[in-house]
Design a protein around this motif. Sequence first.
Motif, PDB file in Angstrom:
ATOM      1  N   SER A  83       0.793  -1.262  -0.077  1.00 49.70           N
ATOM      2  CA  SER A  83       0.033  -0.177   0.019  1.00 49.70           C
ATOM      3  C   SER A  83       0.764   1.272  -0.046  1.00 49.70           C
ATOM      4  O   SER A  83       0.561   2.273  -0.482  1.00 49.70           O
ATOM      5  CB  SER A  83      -1.035  -0.009   1.274  1.00 49.70           C
ATOM      6  OG  SER A  83      -1.952  -0.999   1.087  1.00 49.70           O
ATOM      7  N   LYS A 141       2.037   1.772  -3.755  1.00 48.96           N
ATOM      8  CA  LYS A 141       1.121   1.853  -4.576  1.00 48.96           C
ATOM      9  C   LYS A 141       0.068   3.175  -4.322  1.00 48.96           C
ATOM     10  O   LYS A 141      -0.446   4.006  -5.287  1.00 48.96           O
ATOM     11  CB  LYS A 141      -0.180   0.842  -4.261  1.00 48.96           C
ATOM     12  CG  LYS A 141       0.181  -0.397  -4.874  1.00 48.96           C
ATOM     13  CD  LYS A 141      -0.807  -1.727  -4.723  1.00 48.96           C
ATOM     14  CE  LYS A 141      -0.203  -2.977  -5.272  1.00 48.96           C
ATOM     15  NZ  LYS A 141      -1.287  -4.083  -5.154  1.00 48.96           N
ATOM     16  N   TYR A 142       0.043   3.735  -2.989  1.00 48.83           N
ATOM     17  CA  TYR A 142      -0.702   4.925  -2.848  1.00 48.83           C
ATOM     18  C   TYR A 142       0.175   5.990  -2.367  1.00 48.83           C
ATOM     19  O   TYR A 142      -0.420   6.903  -1.646  1.00 48.83           O
ATOM     20  CB  TYR A 142      -1.893   4.441  -1.772  1.00 48.83           C
ATOM     21  CG  TYR A 142      -2.789   3.604  -2.086  1.00 48.83           C
ATOM     22  CD1 TYR A 142      -3.820   3.862  -2.915  1.00 48.83           C
ATOM     23  CD2 TYR A 142      -2.575   2.052  -1.608  1.00 48.83           C
ATOM     24  CE1 TYR A 142      -4.765   2.858  -3.215  1.00 48.83           C
ATOM     25  CE2 TYR A 142      -3.527   1.234  -2.105  1.00 48.83           C
ATOM     26  CZ  TYR A 142      -4.682   1.604  -2.902  1.00 48.83           C
ATOM     27  OH  TYR A 142      -5.453   0.544  -3.252  1.00 48.83           O
ATOM     28  N   SER A 143       1.493   5.882  -2.604  1.00 47.98           N
ATOM     29  CA  SER A 143       2.332   7.069  -2.246  1.00 47.98           C
ATOM     30  C   SER A 143       2.150   8.271  -2.992  1.00 47.98           C
ATOM     31  O   SER A 143       2.186   9.455  -2.490  1.00 47.98           O
ATOM     32  CB  SER A 143       3.658   6.612  -2.749  1.00 47.98           C
ATOM     33  OG  SER A 143       4.024   6.406  -4.021  1.00 47.98           O
ATOM     34  N   TRP A 144       1.339   8.101  -4.087  1.00 47.60           N
ATOM     35  CA  TRP A 144       0.774   9.317  -4.745  1.00 47.60           C
ATOM     36  C   TRP A 144      -0.309  10.312  -3.851  1.00 47.60           C
ATOM     37  O   TRP A 144      -0.257  11.442  -4.118  1.00 47.60           O
ATOM     38  CB  TRP A 144       0.236   8.949  -6.116  1.00 47.60           C
ATOM     39  CG  TRP A 144      -0.997   8.286  -5.773  1.00 47.60           C
ATOM     40  CD1 TRP A 144      -1.003   6.666  -6.447  1.00 47.60           C
ATOM     41  CD2 TRP A 144      -2.319   8.495  -5.466  1.00 47.60           C
ATOM     42  NE1 TRP A 144      -2.247   6.231  -5.853  1.00 47.60           N
ATOM     43  CE2 TRP A 144      -3.007   7.166  -5.562  1.00 47.60           C
ATOM     44  CE3 TRP A 144      -3.124   9.350  -5.387  1.00 47.60           C
ATOM     45  CZ2 TRP A 144      -4.467   7.014  -5.172  1.00 47.60           C
ATOM     46  CZ3 TRP A 144      -4.376   9.322  -4.978  1.00 47.60           C
ATOM     47  CH2 TRP A 144      -5.087   8.117  -5.052  1.00 47.60           C
ATOM     48  N   ALA A 145      -0.694   9.478  -2.924  1.00 43.36           N
ATOM     49  CA  ALA A 145      -1.786  10.384  -1.992  1.00 43.36           C
ATOM     50  C   ALA A 145      -1.001  11.316  -1.255  1.00 43.36           C
ATOM     51  O   ALA A 145      -1.769  12.041  -0.886  1.00 43.36           O
ATOM     52  CB  ALA A 145      -2.196   9.401  -1.125  1.00 43.36           C
ATOM     53  N   LEU A 184      -5.699   0.811   5.250  1.00 44.19           N
ATOM     54  CA  LEU A 184      -5.679  -0.373   3.963  1.00 44.19           C
ATOM     55  C   LEU A 184      -4.885  -1.586   4.179  1.00 44.19           C
ATOM     56  O   LEU A 184      -5.395  -2.834   3.690  1.00 44.19           O
ATOM     57  CB  LEU A 184      -4.878   0.412   2.783  1.00 44.19           C
ATOM     58  CG  LEU A 184      -5.293   1.706   1.981  1.00 44.19           C
ATOM     59  CD1 LEU A 184      -4.200   2.328   1.420  1.00 44.19           C
ATOM     60  CD2 LEU A 184      -6.530   1.115   1.186  1.00 44.19           C
TER      61      LEU A 184
END
Length: 369
Positions: free
Chosen positions: A251, A254-258, A366
């Motif tokens: 996670s 994958k969600y580092s862009w958040a 997550l």
Amino acid sequence: MADGIEASADIVTGGLFGRAAEKGAGETHAAHDHPTACLNCGTQLIGSHCHACGQAGHVHRTAGAILHDIGHAVFHFEGKAWRTFPMLVTRPGDLTRRYIDGERARFVSPLAIFLFTVFLMFAIVANLPGWGFGDGDFLKSGITGGMAEARAKLTEERVRADAQVANYTRELAEERRDPDPDAKRITRLEKRLTVASKARSDLAEAERMLPVPSTFDVAGAPSASSTNWLDAKFRQAKENPKLLLYKLKTSAYKYSWALIPISIPFLWLLFPFNRRLGLYDHAVFTTYSLTFMSLLTIVLAVLRALGLPILVVITAALIIPPFHIYRQLKGTYMLGRTSALIRTGLLVTLIHSAIIPAFALILLYLGLA
């Protein structure tokens, strides 16, 4: 071996993702084998690219071209990376300002370089010694582990008290059966038997009062009888900590862009009434800044693995990020030294008190979901 293959795959994936996000800007292909019409929309070509849909006139049709594209994606970024990375390190404010002002063909776009460095960071750091979570045994500690340890200690002491009671009872009976009993010894044995019996009773009572481990979850939350979603997820994490750590790791990248949309509002708070600056400016600043932090993490992790003292690594991790943020703020928003220093202090405070905790909560959700 498997870790090395996985790391290589992550690097290649990062390069491909970065290249997918980095649209062609100012690049040209060889002039040979160009068709006269666009193979995508059929428009007659008047240059290396179709002026109607933007597709390159020359398209690859060989297996070797696929390998070439992968190599280009990972190592070249069409040559723009060699201009972008040095400026990101030494002149981050100049890089950000120039990209915002329209110099797009010279530099790798913020999102493309961010995706590449994030994948690179997780591919490298996750496989270095001393940078893992271990086997997740730390999740098994806390109230549950403490209860189990306390119960085991009580049981051990109670068994010892049982043995003492039995021993004193036997010795007292033997002394009383003796034709010439020793009154003083009988008195001592009776006192010892009384003390041992009281201790055994107290230990047994403590055992009954102490909750059994199965009735407590991680951090002491009641488990079996609880229908709370979070309680149930904590129980699952405790039962399979390695799965939780795997979910957290996947996670994270994958969600580092958040981190970008999370950071933008806080950056806007530093310039709340400045109409000259838009959210796009803050987005470019944030993305380039996160890219540098990823690169710094890679460098420090590798240096630590090579034997650099931990004190030096910690010192660098504490000093370099604020200094880089200061340089980037000063150059991007054309601030004076005092104004840049004040905003750097505010931004660093917001990062530690709001941005990182918010992202950590998302990862935790997550991971437990």
